[in-house]
Design an enzyme around this catalytic site. Structure first.
Site, PDB file in Angstrom:
ATOM      1  N   MET A 128       0.816  -1.203   0.000  1.00 16.34           N
ATOM      2  CA  MET A 128       0.000   0.000   0.000  1.00 16.34           C
ATOM      3  C   MET A 128       0.855   1.260   0.000  1.00 16.34           C
ATOM      4  SD  MET A 128      -3.084   0.780  -0.274  1.00 16.34           S
ATOM      5  CE  MET A 128      -4.050   2.288  -0.265  1.00 16.34           C
TER       6      MET A 128
ATOM      7  N   THR B 254      -9.178  -3.305  -1.274  1.00 11.16           N
ATOM      8  CA  THR B 254      -8.701  -4.641  -0.929  1.00 11.16           C
ATOM      9  C   THR B 254      -7.564  -4.616   0.084  1.00 11.16           C
ATOM     10  OG1 THR B 254      -7.256  -4.595  -2.880  1.00 11.16           O
ATOM     11  CG2 THR B 254      -9.402  -5.663  -3.112  1.00 11.16           C
ATOM     12  N   CYS B 255      -6.773  -3.537   0.093  1.00  9.11           N
ATOM     13  CA  CYS B 255      -5.661  -3.481   1.041  1.00  9.11           C
ATOM     14  C   CYS B 255      -6.167  -3.359   2.475  1.00  9.11           C
ATOM     15  CB  CYS B 255      -4.745  -2.314   0.709  1.00  9.11           C
ATOM     16  SG  CYS B 255      -5.617  -0.765   0.451  1.00  9.11           S
ATOM     17  N   PHE B 256      -7.389  -2.831   2.651  1.00  7.09           N
ATOM     18  CA  PHE B 256      -7.964  -2.663   3.990  1.00  7.09           C
ATOM     19  C   PHE B 256      -9.134  -3.622   4.254  1.00  7.09           C
ATOM     20  CE2 PHE B 256      -6.533   1.798   2.935  1.00  7.09           C
ATOM     21  CZ  PHE B 256      -5.381   1.740   3.704  1.00  7.09           C
TER      22      PHE B 256
END
Length: 256
Positions: free
Chosen positions: A36, A223-225
């Site tokens: 990220m 999607t990263c979180f």
């Protein structure tokens, strides 16, 4: 060895790797699922004038305690990144990060894969479908999913929109639930010990539903979180249909 002995391996790859197997280009959004911090940096370069950063078409990485500079293009260490060539820089950096550094390993993997399943036979699939093909679809426990979900922006477990969301999830078959999970988290796989062990790009990260947008917007995912931005729709049927369309029509940030 797993194939030879007929054993199932409970594991999966990051989505960009499935794209490498298929020979598909890697795009900026793929970076967000893996790193990220780098994604944010590259996105800043795209959205702003990077000349004051004094970047060049090169990348630095730590190799056994030594910082090594690698040109992204021929003589890249002598080419400054400007507002005119920044998209080329970002594209070259992504290619180096995902492709060039592991080209030997990916080539060997694909050769072994081809011995078992000819690569031409999977060319009809996209990266999401290939994950289903290789890893299968686990039975998703919706109650466990509900239990280990966080809420932001004014939502709570008893908010009517959240109640509608889980009603919609329960109405979907298991395959579509897996697709929804993949839409939000980047993978259709549930951790071995359930949703409490869900991982984000920076470590443990629960599934999250955040209030955002208007009745006309589609839900969007980070999607990263492991977060879905869900508008406060006016009725259940609108929510379900918008959710279906968002999952079936996902796309990424591509650089031409």
């Amino acid at each position: 060895m797993a194939v030879y002995h007929g054993k199932l391996v409970d594991g999966f790859f990051i989505r960009p790797f499935y794209k490498l197997i298929l020979g598909k280009p890697i795009i900026l959004d793929d970076m967000a699922e893996v790193d990220m911090e780098t994604y944010n940096s590259l996105k800043w370069v795209i959205d702003n004038d990077p000349e004051d950063l004094y970047l060049t078409f090169s990348a630095q990485e730590d190799k056994f305690g030594e910082v090594v500079e690698t040109p992204l293009v021929t003589n890249g260490e002598d080419i400054e990144v400007t507002n005119e060539n920044k998209l080329g820089y970002v594209k070259a950096y992504i290619n180096w990060k995902f492709v060039d550094r592991v080209s030997v390993q990916v080539k060997s993997f694909k050769a072994g894969f081809n011995d078992v399943i000819p690569l031409r036979n999977i060319a009809v699939f996209d990266e999401n479908e290939l994950e289903y093909l290789m890893c299968g679809i686990t039975q998703i426990d919706v109650e466990d999913w509900c239990t280990y979900t966080e809420f932001k922006g004014g939502y709570s477990p008893t908010h009517h929109v959240v109640v509608w969301f889980w009603k919609a999830v329960r109405s979907f078959d298991n395959e579509f639930r897996a697709r929804l999970l993949q839409f939000v988290t980047g993978t259709s796989r549930v951790p071995m010990n359930g949703f409490r062990e869900l991982q984000g790009s920076n470590g443990p990260q629960k599934f999250c539903i955040e209030k955002w947008g208007t009745n006309q917007d589609l839900p969007r995912a980070h999607t990263c979180f492991n977060r879905i931005d869900l508008p406060a729709y006016s009725d259940y049927h609108t929510l379900r249909e918008k959710l279906r369309v968002a999952v079936e029509c996902t796309g990424g940030f591509e650089i031409d």
